[in-house]
Design an enzyme around this catalytic site. Structure first.
Site, PDB file in Angstrom:
ATOM      1  N   LYS A  42       0.829  -1.205   0.000  1.00  0.00           N
ATOM      2  CA  LYS A  42       0.000   0.000   0.000  1.00  0.00           C
ATOM      3  C   LYS A  42       0.866   1.258   0.000  1.00  0.00           C
ATOM      4  O   LYS A  42       1.909   1.307   0.663  1.00  0.00           O
ATOM      5  CB  LYS A  42      -0.906  -0.038   1.236  1.00  0.00           C
ATOM      6  CG  LYS A  42      -1.992   1.033   1.306  1.00  0.00           C
ATOM      7  CD  LYS A  42      -2.836   0.793   2.549  1.00  0.00           C
ATOM      8  CE  LYS A  42      -4.019   1.742   2.648  1.00  0.00           C
ATOM      9  NZ  LYS A  42      -4.880   1.433   3.831  1.00  0.00           N
ATOM     10  N   SER A 119      -9.554   1.275   2.793  1.00  0.00           N
ATOM     11  CA  SER A 119      -8.688   2.073   1.943  1.00  0.00           C
ATOM     12  C   SER A 119      -7.561   1.268   1.289  1.00  0.00           C
ATOM     13  O   SER A 119      -6.836   1.784   0.432  1.00  0.00           O
ATOM     14  CB  SER A 119      -8.068   3.207   2.758  1.00  0.00           C
ATOM     15  OG  SER A 119      -7.263   2.688   3.821  1.00  0.00           O
ATOM     16  N   SER A 143     -10.076  -1.065   7.013  1.00  0.00           N
ATOM     17  CA  SER A 143      -9.494  -0.902   5.678  1.00  0.00           C
ATOM     18  C   SER A 143      -8.833  -2.148   5.107  1.00  0.00           C
ATOM     19  O   SER A 143      -8.403  -2.145   3.951  1.00  0.00           O
ATOM     20  CB  SER A 143      -8.481   0.244   5.684  1.00  0.00           C
ATOM     21  OG  SER A 143      -9.147   1.479   5.772  1.00  0.00           O
TER      22      SER A 143
END
Length: 409
Positions: A42, A119, A143
């Site tokens: 990420k 996310s 997330s």
């Protein structure tokens, strides 16, 4: 290596999924349990020689290359993994939708007309597409668990503090965790054995189900998770399921307190930068930062106190038992419904918070397991475990069969 901000969509490179991609981007630094594994990291983690954008092009433009790789991806490299690339995130990880107007919405291969969840959207989509074995992300308020649920993946949120967040852009340190997704539970568990501290393992004896909590989920999600739990209940080799009433009257207040603490900490972390770059933010994330900027130290202190009392009550309710509940309040909204900050996404986010904040408020670990559905649209069941028993929860996940419902494999 290719850069997602310079090159368009290609046969092997989707810029909605990847910010940077290589073959590999970073090679292993050792050998071990993860030999041959590829990781989508990420865009919040330091990767030596690369910038961190946190899902925002202005932030990326002002970033310098990292001098060192963050602790978690460094541990994976040392165990034989390769970093395939740096994957997209919702801006500053301040969303559960997986949408980002700057770069486009990553695909959801399991439900192509639906959003991927966030996310940790890029890492999850990379794994679901088969472009990476593991997606390394973060989970503050869901997330990891939400994109795992939306895309039919396994997802792990560890005990708060169990995995180092050194070298990771924060959102709300009181709740931030480093998490990961995989297509199968064995891979999910292997990553856990690398990242999590080892300790004596023991089996769980009980698992609690609260219909009061499940009421926050849609009828479609409740049907899938109820069926999966019924299959679990019929397996004598799994913990005994007990249906227990839970007073959720204070849950709405707890969600507000969680969001207050999250917002106050997010503004402490990013307020100075955001104050100079309001125009660079997507509407949904901008709205959250505008709310966060208004929280006072007194608001924060009161919310922390109430949240601690709520967490203590949950700890008394759960003890050393597991808690079984939906990973998200609904299936993934459709792309047509998911305008940034739109009402469908915001309603789903609000209801999902009531489910995901249970682990967040108590610091407990949680694994999201895909369960069968009547229409094939993915749904996840969260197994929330006591603090520090992450490996026991992962052991249990390996025994759950996503094809025929929870059961021994």
């Amino acid at each position: 290596m290719v850069d997602g901000d310079d090159l368009g969509r290609g046969a092997e490179f989707d810029p909605t999924v990847w910010r940077e991609f290589g073959r590999p981007l970073i090679g292993p630094t050792g050998t071990g349990l993860l030999d041959g594994t590829t990781v989508a990291v990420k865009d919040l983690f330091d990767v030596a020689g690369h910038r961190v954008g946190a899902g925002n092009p202005a932030r990326l433009a002002e970033s310098a290359p990292a001098a060192h790789t963050a602790a978690a991806p460094a541990a994976l490299l040392a165990a034989g993994a390769r970093i395939a690339g740096i994957a997209r995130t919702d801006e500053f990880a301040y969303s559960l939708a997986g949408t980002n107007a700057h770069y486009g919405t990553p695909p959801n291969p399991a439900a192509p007309d639906r959003i991927p969840g966030g996310s940790s959207s890029g890492p999850a989509s990379a794994v679901a597409l088969g472009a990476a074995t593991v997606g390394l992300g973060t989970d503050t308020a869901g997330s990891i668990r939400v994109p795992a649920s939306y895309q039919g993946l396994y997802g792990m949120r560890p005990t708060h503090g169990a995995v180092s967040t050194d070298g990771v852009v924060p959102l709300a340190p009181s709740f931030d965790t480093v998490g990961w997704v995989a297509r199968d539970p064995a891979t999910l568990s292997a990553v856990g054995r690398v990242l999590l501290p080892g300790r004596a393992r023991r089996a769980f004896t009980g698992a609690i189900v609260s219909d009061d909590l499940s009421s926050f989920a849609s009828r479609q999600v409740r049907a899938a998770t109820t069926s999966a739990i019924a299959a679990w209940s019929g397996d004598p080799g799994l913990p005994t399921v007990e249906h227990r009433a839970l007073d959720v009257g204070e849950l709405a207040d707890a969600v507000r307190d969680f969001q207050t603490v999250q917002g106050w900490e997010a503004w402490r972390a990013h307020g100075p930068w955001v104050s100079r770059h309001w125009a660079s933010l997507n509407p949904d994330v901008r709205s959250r930062f505008e709310t966060a900027a208004r929280y006072t130290a007194d608001d924060h202190e009161r919310a922390v106190g109430r949240l601690r009392r709520f967490a203590a009550e949950l700890d008394r309710f759960l003890g050393e038992d597991l808690l079984l509940l939906p990973s998200a309040s609904s299936v993934a909204p459709t792309r047509a419904e998911a305008s940034l900050g739109g009402p469908v996404v915001e309603r789903a986010r609000a209801a999902t918070f009531a489910l995901t904040c249970i682990a967040g408020a108590t610091g407990r670990c949680a694994v999201s397991v895909p369960v069968p559905t009547a229409d094939g649209i993915p749904v996840g069941l969260s197994v929330v475990g006591p603090r520090g028993r992450d490996l026991d929860v992962l052991d249990l996940a390996v025994r759950l069969d996503p094809v025929s419902g929870p059961g021994r494999t």
